[in-house]
Design an enzyme around this catalytic site. Sequence first.
Site, mmCIF file in Angstrom:
data_model
loop_
_atom_site.group_PDB
_atom_site.id
_atom_site.type_symbol
_atom_site.label_atom_id
_atom_site.label_comp_id
_atom_site.label_asym_id
_atom_site.label_seq_id
_atom_site.Cartn_x
_atom_site.Cartn_y
_atom_site.Cartn_z
ATOM 1 C CG HIS A 61 27.695 47.081 50.147
ATOM 2 N ND1 HIS A 61 27.558 45.762 49.758
ATOM 3 C CD2 HIS A 61 28.897 47.478 49.648
ATOM 4 C CE1 HIS A 61 28.615 45.398 49.054
ATOM 5 N NE2 HIS A 61 29.455 46.433 48.967
ATOM 6 C CG HIS A 107 33.765 49.209 49.101
ATOM 7 N ND1 HIS A 107 34.391 47.992 49.264
ATOM 8 C CD2 HIS A 107 32.589 48.938 48.479
ATOM 9 C CE1 HIS A 107 33.643 47.028 48.752
ATOM 10 N NE2 HIS A 107 32.543 47.577 48.267
ATOM 11 C CG LEU A 108 34.394 53.802 55.023
ATOM 12 C CD1 LEU A 108 34.274 53.759 56.557
ATOM 13 C CD2 LEU A 108 34.082 55.203 54.508
ATOM 14 N NE ARG A 109 38.363 51.632 47.715
ATOM 15 C CZ ARG A 109 37.690 50.636 47.171
ATOM 16 N NH1 ARG A 109 37.489 49.497 47.812
ATOM 17 N NH2 ARG A 109 37.190 50.750 45.961
ATOM 18 C CE LYS A 141 30.411 41.298 49.998
ATOM 19 N NZ LYS A 141 30.722 42.606 49.505
ATOM 20 C CG HIS A 191 30.564 40.316 45.031
ATOM 21 N ND1 HIS A 191 30.849 41.648 44.850
ATOM 22 C CD2 HIS A 191 30.492 39.773 43.789
ATOM 23 C CE1 HIS A 191 30.966 41.898 43.552
ATOM 24 N NE2 HIS A 191 30.756 40.767 42.891
ATOM 25 C CG HIS A 202 26.549 44.791 45.141
ATOM 26 N ND1 HIS A 202 26.607 43.548 44.584
ATOM 27 C CD2 HIS A 202 27.716 44.943 45.808
ATOM 28 C CE1 HIS A 202 27.757 42.973 44.903
ATOM 29 N NE2 HIS A 202 28.443 43.800 45.643
ATOM 30 C CG LEU A 231 32.849 44.185 38.720
ATOM 31 C CD1 LEU A 231 34.172 43.526 39.077
ATOM 32 C CD2 LEU A 231 32.166 43.431 37.572
ATOM 33 C CG ASP A 257 29.262 48.281 45.960
ATOM 34 O OD1 ASP A 257 30.216 48.164 46.743
ATOM 35 O OD2 ASP A 257 29.210 47.705 44.860
ATOM 36 C CB ALA A 267 34.961 47.188 39.288
HETATM 37 O O1 DOR Z 1 32.374 47.953 41.776
HETATM 38 C C1 DOR Z 1 32.775 47.427 42.803
HETATM 39 N N1 DOR Z 1 33.789 47.965 43.525
HETATM 40 N N2 DOR Z 1 32.225 46.282 43.191
HETATM 41 C C2 DOR Z 1 32.708 45.580 44.211
HETATM 42 O O2 DOR Z 1 32.199 44.536 44.479
HETATM 43 C C3 DOR Z 1 33.906 46.035 44.939
HETATM 44 C C4 DOR Z 1 34.105 47.464 44.808
HETATM 45 C C5 DOR Z 1 35.490 47.904 45.246
HETATM 46 O O3 DOR Z 1 35.887 47.555 46.361
HETATM 47 O O4 DOR Z 1 36.169 48.588 44.485
HETATM 48 ZN ZN ZN Z 2 30.968 46.470 47.575
#
Ligand code: DOR
Ligand code: ZN
Length: 346
Positions: free
Chosen positions: A13, A15-17, A99, A136, A174, A219, A247, A263
């Site tokens: 899990h 996030h690479l943006r 997702k 999620h 998560h 989150l 995450d 978040a």
């Molecule tokens: O804290 C979080 N950041 N929870 C998520 O579900 C998304 C993530 C984000 O993409 O920033």
């Molecule tokens: Zn996430």
Amino acid sequence: MNRLTIIKPDDWHLHLRDSPYLESVVGDSARQFARAIVMPNLSPPVKTCKDALAYRKRILSALPSDHQFQPLMTLYLTDNSDIEDIKNASRSDYIFAAKLYPAGATTNSDAAVTDIKHIYPILDAMQEYQLPLLVHGEATGDGVDIFDRENRFIDTSLNAMRIDFPELPIVFEHITTREAVDYVVAQGSKMAATITPHHLLINRNAMFSNGFRPHHYCLPVAKRESHRLALLKAASSDSNQFFAGTDSAPHSRQAKESACGCAGIYSAYCAIELYAEAFDLAGDFSNFEAFMSLNGPAFYRLPVNNSKIVLQKSSWTVPETLPFGQQSLVPFKAGQKLQWKVTSND
Ligand code: DOR
Ligand code: ZN
């Protein structure tokens, strides 16, 4: 114990943006992990197979040249997702899951699913093709207390999906509560859960320690200490239903330290070391390799990696900041000492 050798882990899990931030963060994950399930919550989101394949190419071209890292792509479900995309994803060598974000639950989720009933035909197709659903698991809506959102989601949505699609592989992402641990265990082999390093290491007090700490806000939010202990017990147990998913969710320092801070916790810089720290706290490394490197591939029906990594017990300090495009970000445990270090990684 002060030396550990394990099969190279994957991050289930991440996030690479996108550019220009992608270039700043992807090297951290590629240095630590062989593969990662890449989240699709970009703006605009990665909704179709075409979007996912284009994003994969951008990730590959942002990687350092000597990498072996494989991004495993996912689709972002909406009320209007197309069954053809599900079918094509299930046949793709590059797309591994879809997702479900409840609309409004988190970063870039406004375009997501407003009611799970809207995606029932999609879930039916995913069940048929055995394409994992990544969830999620937080109920949205102003009336729901933020600390109850995960439990409420189990009661209002997850359990209905479980009953209506009993053969659908579901990853409850998560997880943060004892109730979520118990729920996953009770469902058996078609359900698994990722657990982040931060939810293993902090409880909700960390957000409010002598002032508000935006770098501990994510989150789902961290819960009480008793929940952290339940997560630690699950992660270090011999259950194959739990595996590593960081995450890791980078936001600039400015976006976090703001009147309405974003978040997300950035753990990719030292994720494996953070998990080792947590297992050390639990005092039991016997299932560390299974959690980090075996349970995830088994659930996704993928081969286990064939290289190994070595961790050594030796104290080092996490940097205060890291570059993030033209800005900077504050990693999890910034300026603090960790006791484990990955010393060899091939
Ligand atoms: O804290 C979080 N950041 N929870 C998520 O579900 C998304 C993530 C984000 O993409 O920033
Ligand atoms: Zn996430």
